[in-house]
Every structure is written in C-alpha cells, then in structure tokens.
Design an enzyme around this catalytic site. Structure first.
Site, PDB file in Angstrom:
ATOM      1  N   ARG A  62      33.154   3.021 -56.435  1.00  0.00           N
ATOM      2  CA  ARG A  62      33.991   2.764 -55.248  1.00  0.00           C
ATOM      3  C   ARG A  62      33.425   3.434 -54.007  1.00  0.00           C
ATOM      4  NH1 ARG A  62      37.498   2.908 -59.730  1.00  0.00           N
ATOM      5  NH2 ARG A  62      37.473   5.168 -59.595  1.00  0.00           N
ATOM      6  N   GLU A  99      37.164  14.601 -64.845  1.00  0.00           N
ATOM      7  CA  GLU A  99      38.569  14.852 -65.190  1.00  0.00           C
ATOM      8  C   GLU A  99      38.804  14.339 -66.617  1.00  0.00           C
ATOM      9  OE1 GLU A  99      41.287  12.899 -62.551  1.00  0.00           O
ATOM     10  OE2 GLU A  99      43.018  14.013 -63.298  1.00  0.00           O
TER      11      GLU A  99
HETATM   12  P1  AMP Z   1      36.149  14.216 -60.258  1.00  0.00           P
HETATM   13  O1  AMP Z   1      34.716  14.364 -60.659  1.00  0.00           O
HETATM   14  O2  AMP Z   1      37.099  14.800 -61.249  1.00  0.00           O
HETATM   15  O3  AMP Z   1      36.400  14.708 -58.848  1.00  0.00           O
HETATM   16  O4  AMP Z   1      36.453  12.660 -60.309  1.00  0.00           O
HETATM   17  C1  AMP Z   1      36.140  11.864 -59.249  1.00  0.00           C
HETATM   18  C2  AMP Z   1      35.703  10.495 -59.668  1.00  0.00           C
HETATM   19  O5  AMP Z   1      36.478   9.949 -60.728  1.00  0.00           O
HETATM   20  C3  AMP Z   1      35.858   9.542 -58.507  1.00  0.00           C
HETATM   21  O6  AMP Z   1      34.727   8.695 -58.488  1.00  0.00           O
HETATM   22  C4  AMP Z   1      37.129   8.791 -58.788  1.00  0.00           C
HETATM   23  O7  AMP Z   1      36.960   7.433 -58.497  1.00  0.00           O
HETATM   24  C5  AMP Z   1      37.398   8.981 -60.273  1.00  0.00           C
HETATM   25  N1  AMP Z   1      38.755   9.514 -60.555  1.00  0.00           N
HETATM   26  C6  AMP Z   1      39.028  10.715 -61.121  1.00  0.00           C
HETATM   27  N2  AMP Z   1      40.337  10.894 -61.270  1.00  0.00           N
HETATM   28  C7  AMP Z   1      40.926   9.811 -60.769  1.00  0.00           C
HETATM   29  C8  AMP Z   1      42.289   9.413 -60.590  1.00  0.00           C
HETATM   30  N3  AMP Z   1      43.316  10.186 -60.991  1.00  0.00           N
HETATM   31  N4  AMP Z   1      42.525   8.215 -60.002  1.00  0.00           N
HETATM   32  C9  AMP Z   1      41.492   7.432 -59.604  1.00  0.00           C
HETATM   33  N5  AMP Z   1      40.209   7.747 -59.731  1.00  0.00           N
HETATM   34  C10 AMP Z   1      39.907   8.912 -60.314  1.00  0.00           C
END
Ligand code: AMP
Length: 174
Positions: A62, A99
């Site tokens: 995205r 995550e």
């Molecule tokens: P992080 O590495 O945990 O900051 O995760 C970020 C990436 O995972 C981004 O590319 C987001 O598109 C996706 N992502 C993680 N958690 C979510 C969530 N709760 N809703 C939507 N996208 C998420």
C-alpha cells in the site's frame, strides 16, 4: 470536516483479520473516493513542500499506491522497498518482526545514491518493524531520511519508538 476526522470515518475496522486478535484498518475506502484520495495526497505534499527531498521510497504494497501518487504530486521519482524475491537485480535485505509474524524487505542495491535525501512512505505505522527495516535499507545505501510518512498511525503499538528519532508524520492517529 477536518481531514483527520474524515479519515476516521472513512477507514474501516475489520476485526480478526488476517488472524484472531488483530483489528485490521482497511484503507481501501480512501482509494475508492477521488476527493478523499486527493485530500490525502495534497496533505502529504503540503507537509513536505520546500524540504530537500530527491525521491520517495514506497513500502510494499500500500506504500506503493500512496508513494507513487505523492511522487507525482511532488514531481519526484519512486524507489520500491519490496517483499523478498520480487526485485530482479542485486538487492540488499533486512529482516524484521511484524505485528503478526516476521518478514524481510529488499531494495535494489543501486536504487539510491549516497547522500540523497528521501521520504519513506507506507499506509500504516503499527509496531514500526516494517518502517524501521525500510529506514535501515535506505541508510544502508548511504541515503538520508528526510521523513517517514504514514496515512494511519496506531499510536498504542508504540511504533514511533522503533524509528528512533527519525522525523515521522501521520495524517490520522488511533
Ligand atoms: P508494523 O511493521 O507492525 O508497523 O506493520 C506495518 C505494516 O503492516 C504496514 O505495511 C501495514 O500495512 C501492515 N499492518 C500492520 N498492522 C496493521 C493493521 N492493524 N491494519 C492494517 N494494516 C496493518
């Protein structure tokens, strides 16, 4: 209505996606509406107007959508940070914790020049692992980070701390 308030009403919560316990923030309704999409890109472009930025670095997938739209608005080129095995030439890679699960990101080894200043963009900041890995890739090629931009920030997950003082901007915070 403020853009932040409008985005809060536009972004949809999807409980238990892609796994139980995660509330997925669905940003596709932003893309579906021409005016909302334009407001998002204009707000990001306005934030970085006048800053010395050579290129936009978009994080798969995205981040490619918002990154390319922003690059057009700012008349910059786009550099791709991709999931492993997608970039066809010599790459640098960094592994990181998500995550949900773990992953690796890659950049073409010749995508950035030492000393150039870039803006990194993704749709959403959660735990910060993804963006921190992108920062490492960019800095590993000798480029500087002018900013790290997100449409959405989930502040309760503390992702900012993982970005260690790099300038962060998000349009809407939950
Ligand atoms: P992080 O590495 O945990 O900051 O995760 C970020 C990436 O995972 C981004 O590319 C987001 O598109 C996706 N992502 C993680 N958690 C979510 C969530 N709760 N809703 C939507 N996208 C998420």
């Amino acid at each position: 209505m403020s853009l932040e308030q409008h985005l809060k009403e536009t972004i949809l919560d999807v409980p238990d996606f892609p796994i139980a316990g995660i509330v997925f923030k669905d940003i596709t309704p932003i893309l579906h509406d021409a005016e909302t999409l334009a407001r998002v890109i204009e707000a990001l472009a306005a934030r970085y107007e006048g800053e010395r930025i050579s290129r936009i670095v978009g994080i798969e997938s995205r981040g490619f959508i918002f990154g390319t739209a922003l690059a057009l608005a700012m008349k910059k080129g786009v550099v791709l940070v991709r999931k492993p095995g997608k970039l066809p030439r010599a790459t640098r890679s960094v592994s990181y914790a998500l995550e949900y699960g773990t992953d690796t990101l890659e950049i073409h080894a010749d995508a950035l020049e030492a000393g150039e200043r870039v803006l990194i963009i993704d749709d959403l900041l959660a735990t910060g692992g993804t963006a921190a890995a992108a920062c490492e890739l960019v800095e590993g090629l000798g480029a500087e980070i002018a900013g790290v931009a997100f449409v959405v920030e989930l502040s309760f997950l503390g992702g900012r701390a993982k970005l260690e003082g790099r300038p962060i901007h998000s349009l809407v915070t939950f």
